[in-house]
Design a protein around this motif. Structure first.
Motif, PDB file in Angstrom:
ATOM      1  N   VAL A 126      -5.730   6.358 -13.679  1.00 20.19           N
ATOM      2  CA  VAL A 126      -5.257   5.565 -12.656  1.00 20.19           C
ATOM      3  C   VAL A 126      -5.631   4.174 -12.164  1.00 20.19           C
ATOM      4  O   VAL A 126      -6.709   4.003 -12.425  1.00 20.19           O
ATOM      5  CB  VAL A 126      -5.337   6.299 -11.154  1.00 20.19           C
ATOM      6  CG1 VAL A 126      -4.665   5.612  -9.944  1.00 20.19           C
ATOM      7  CG2 VAL A 126      -5.066   8.013 -11.174  1.00 20.19           C
TER       8      VAL A 126
ATOM      9  N   THR B  16     -10.943  10.447  -9.350  1.00 21.68           N
ATOM     10  CA  THR B  16     -11.022   9.630 -10.595  1.00 21.68           C
ATOM     11  C   THR B  16     -12.305   9.236 -10.636  1.00 21.68           C
ATOM     12  O   THR B  16     -13.072   8.980  -9.678  1.00 21.68           O
ATOM     13  CB  THR B  16      -9.890   8.475 -10.651  1.00 21.68           C
ATOM     14  OG1 THR B  16     -10.198   7.617  -9.267  1.00 21.68           O
ATOM     15  CG2 THR B  16      -8.590   9.152 -10.738  1.00 21.68           C
TER      16      THR B  16
ATOM     17  N   ILE C  96      -1.297  11.446  -5.966  1.00 21.50           N
ATOM     18  CA  ILE C  96      -2.571  10.795  -6.270  1.00 21.50           C
ATOM     19  C   ILE C  96      -2.567   9.901  -4.936  1.00 21.50           C
ATOM     20  O   ILE C  96      -1.380   9.363  -4.489  1.00 21.50           O
ATOM     21  CB  ILE C  96      -2.185   9.782  -7.358  1.00 21.50           C
ATOM     22  CG1 ILE C  96      -1.901  10.462  -8.915  1.00 21.50           C
ATOM     23  CG2 ILE C  96      -3.568   8.901  -7.519  1.00 21.50           C
ATOM     24  CD1 ILE C  96      -2.933  11.352  -9.138  1.00 21.50           C
TER      25      ILE C  96
END
Length: 323
Positions: free
Chosen positions: A174, A212, A232
């Protein structure tokens, strides 16, 4: 294990995707995080157990990844009191291997919540539902409890089946619109058009609360193949949903996700006298782009203030309602 009282047998059967029994599979019964003390271990004995089982690991080897049943400080499962940096919060209370019939009979202390993990030498894994093990009443030991009352109870024992399958891996990175990695972004999964819960799909406990890493990467092992919606979220960024991402058993599916910076609307709700209104509903609605409609709702704090985050830049209508 210093506990010397009566045990309750739990019959754990391990099968493949076609229902065939698998022998030689390691079965590990782990205690739910908040209940290790009920496994017959005092706090002092628990600390000794930890030191003996994981001697030489931890602060001395900070670069090494902890075992699967160990969590780093900051993880939601870490209780903050089990030791320095990281410590086991899922103590193993029974372990062994399945026989030729694919069955391992665990002996569990009663009145305990247990999750059974199974793993073979080919990288296949499986996990059981959370199972409450209790000591049956004497007058009920020869009876079969109906499935609708206790689906895992069979007479004076419990039965659970674990299916092993090659794990599918969902991995990705990401980044922001400049290509910089975003750490701490929350990654959530939901099966696309299926009935399974995401917690039933994720193979390891440590991956259930997925965020993450510092380099923006994530890696989630899955027990089931199929299509998943991947959502996300990260502070100061607009959320992204990748729909129907296909994950296949024994393969790794890679995602590259870019998050755009978000806007927020902050304010205060007052009554006609200028006093803050707590608990007021605040509605934010708008159409930041021709094909996107946004509707969000929050409520005010005690001081009347509110914040609506993760908005795409654009024009919005803000309304407040209170009794």
């Amino acid at each position: 294990d210093p506990y010397k009282g009566p045990r309750v047998p739990v019959r754990v059967k391990v099968v493949d995707v076609e229902g065939n029994p698998i022998s030689g599979v390691t079965v590990d019964a782990r205690v739910d995080p908040d209940e290790w003390e009920y496994a017959g271990l005092s706090e002092e004995e628990y600390d000794q157990y930890i030191e003996a089982k994981y001697a030489g690991r931890g602060e001395e080897e900070e670069e090494e990844e902890p075992p699967d049943d160990v969590f780093e400080e900051g993880d939601p499962s870490y209780d903050g009191e089990s030791g320095d940096d990281w410590r086991v919060v899922r103590a193993s209370v029974d372990s062994g291997r399945t026989g030729r019939d694919g069955v391992y009979t665990a002996q569990i202390k009663p009145d305990l919540d247990v999750v059974f993990h199974a793993r073979d030498g080919n990288g296949r894994e499986g996990v059981s539902p959370l199972l409450y093990v209790y000591f049956p009443d004497e007058e009920e030991t020869d009876e079969t409890v109906p499935d609708d009352l206790d689906p895992y109870r069979r007479g004076d024992r419990f039965e659970v089946t674990i299916e092993l399958a090659e794990l599918g891996i969902l991995a990705g990175v990401v980044v922001d619109d400049r290509g910089h990695p975003i750490a701490g972004a929350e990654v959530t999964l939901s099966p696309w058009g299926g009935d399974l819960e995401s917690d039933d799909l994720i193979a390891t406990e440590s991956a259930r609360d997925q965020r993450t890493r510092e380099d923006g990467t994530f890696r989630i092992p899955l027990r089931a193949s199929g299509a998943f919606d991947v959502e996300i979220h990260a502070k100061k960024f607009q959320p992204v949903v990748e729909q129907a991402v296909q994950v296949l058993p024994g393969r790794e599916t890679a995602l590259n996700i870019t998050l755009l910076a978000s806007a927020e609307i902050a304010g205060i709700v007052l009554d006609p006298r200028g006093n803050p209104v707590s608990g007021a509903r605040v509605l934010v609605q708008g159409q930041p782009s021709p094909h996107e409609y946004v509707s969000s709702e929050t409520s005010t704090e005690e001081d009347g203030r509110f914040v609506v985050e993760e908005l795409a830049p654009g024009r919005y209508t803000v309304a407040a309602l209170a009794e």
